[in-house]
Structure formats: C-alpha cells, structure tokens
Design a protein around this motif. Structure first.
Motif, mmCIF file in Angstrom:
data_model
loop_
_atom_site.group_PDB
_atom_site.id
_atom_site.type_symbol
_atom_site.label_atom_id
_atom_site.label_comp_id
_atom_site.label_asym_id
_atom_site.label_seq_id
_atom_site.Cartn_x
_atom_site.Cartn_y
_atom_site.Cartn_z
ATOM 1 N N PHE A 1 57.567 32.007 65.296
ATOM 2 C CA PHE A 1 58.982 32.308 65.515
ATOM 3 C C PHE A 1 59.761 32.627 64.232
ATOM 4 O O PHE A 1 60.526 33.597 64.206
ATOM 5 C CB PHE A 1 59.647 31.155 66.282
ATOM 6 N N LYS B 1 63.978 37.200 66.533
ATOM 7 C CA LYS B 1 63.934 35.850 67.117
ATOM 8 C C LYS B 1 63.606 35.853 68.616
ATOM 9 O O LYS B 1 62.571 36.305 69.015
ATOM 10 C CB LYS B 1 65.243 35.094 66.831
ATOM 11 N N ASP B 2 64.538 35.384 69.476
ATOM 12 C CA ASP B 2 64.231 35.271 70.905
ATOM 13 C C ASP B 2 64.266 36.606 71.646
ATOM 14 O O ASP B 2 64.003 36.673 72.837
ATOM 15 C CB ASP B 2 65.127 34.246 71.598
ATOM 16 N N HIS B 3 64.542 37.685 70.936
ATOM 17 C CA HIS B 3 64.476 39.023 71.532
ATOM 18 C C HIS B 3 63.092 39.637 71.323
ATOM 19 O O HIS B 3 62.808 40.705 71.850
ATOM 20 C CB HIS B 3 65.548 39.950 70.928
ATOM 21 N N PHE C 1 57.989 36.384 72.172
ATOM 22 C CA PHE C 1 58.768 35.237 72.640
ATOM 23 C C PHE C 1 59.116 35.396 74.110
ATOM 24 O O PHE C 1 58.976 34.466 74.903
ATOM 25 C CB PHE C 1 60.052 35.053 71.828
ATOM 26 N N LYS C 2 59.588 36.584 74.473
ATOM 27 C CA LYS C 2 59.984 36.831 75.860
ATOM 28 C C LYS C 2 58.834 36.603 76.839
ATOM 29 O O LYS C 2 59.055 36.243 77.993
ATOM 30 C CB LYS C 2 60.515 38.253 76.021
ATOM 31 N N GLY D 1 58.452 32.300 76.127
ATOM 32 C CA GLY D 1 59.542 31.381 75.841
ATOM 33 C C GLY D 1 60.587 31.307 76.928
ATOM 34 O O GLY D 1 60.769 32.234 77.710
ATOM 35 N N CYS E 1 64.607 30.357 76.954
ATOM 36 C CA CYS E 1 65.788 29.992 76.187
ATOM 37 C C CYS E 1 66.523 28.877 76.919
ATOM 38 O O CYS E 1 66.539 28.836 78.145
ATOM 39 C CB CYS E 1 66.704 31.202 76.018
#
Length: 136
Positions: free
Chosen positions: A46, A52-54, A58-59, A62, A64
């Motif tokens: 990460f 980051k979370d985009h 991650f998607k 992960g 959120c």
C-alpha cells in the motif's frame, strides 16, 4: 460499490446458500488475492502506491472503512458523503466480470448488467461508480 456487494450477496445466497446474518460475505471474485493474499502483504504494498485506495490492486481486495460515522474529519464522512452516493472511481466492467465469473453466459452479461443497474437505481441504491448508473 454497494451494488456489487448486493449482487455478490444474492450469488452467495443462491449458489452457496450463504446466509449473511451469520458472517461477512465472502468475496466471489478471488483473483486479486493472488497478488495481495494477506493483510501483511497489503501493508507492504500500500505505501508504494501513489493512488492509494484508488489503485486497482487495492480495489480488487480492499474494503474502505471509516472509524466513525459521525466524525467530520475522516476522508469520507458518512453524513456528508454517503448520503449523496460515494465511489472511489469508476467500476466499469467490474459487474460484468462478476456476472461472467459466476457463470452467466457471455451473450447475456451486458443486458443483465444494464437491467441490474436500472433496478438498483430505481430502488434507491447508489450506482454512480458504474457507467450508466446514477447517484441515489
């Protein structure tokens, strides 16, 4: 993204007789876990991602979350963001991949995706991250 969780809940219920009241819903699409199989690996990867979370990795695995539903200082405060619809970017093709992964014939995937998006929007589920969708 809520639409994707709802579709996975239905698939889990129909195909696996999974009852969500007993535990969290398992992920139907498992491909992302090949690259990020553990929380430790996520913590390692990460910090390397500028987005980051985009980040697509991650998607794929992960979820959120926020530590407070009422805190005004979190990245996405529920009271001001979720009521208007929230998505971490485009979810183009994700619904179609999910439908294909659970055995929907290729020739029927596109129309079924359109129907699911329309029904979701009609019943107030946020579909803003999916092409053709809209905020609730």
């Amino acid at each position: 993204a809520a639409l994707l969780y709802e579709v996975q809940a239905v698939v889990g219920s129909v195909l696996f007789r999974f009852k969500a009241e007993f535990a969290g819903l398992p992920r139907i699409l498992a491909h992302g876990f090949k690259h990020i199989p553990t929380a430790a690996r996520m913590l390692e990867e990460f910090p390397k991602w500028e987005d980051k979370d985009h980040n697509p990795a991650f998607k794929a695995v992960g979820l959120c979350a926020t530590s407070s539903l009422l805190a005004p200082d979190s990245e996405a405060p529920a009271m001001s963001v979720f009521l208007a619809g929230y998505s971490v970017g485009s979810l183009a093709g994700v619904l179609q991949k999910l439908l294909g992964a659970v055995g929907v014939p290729k020739a029927k995937i596109e129309q079924l995706a359109i129907d699911i998006i329309e029904l979701s929007a009609k019943h107030g589920l946020d579909t803003c991250g999916i092409p053709g969708g809209k905020k609730c």
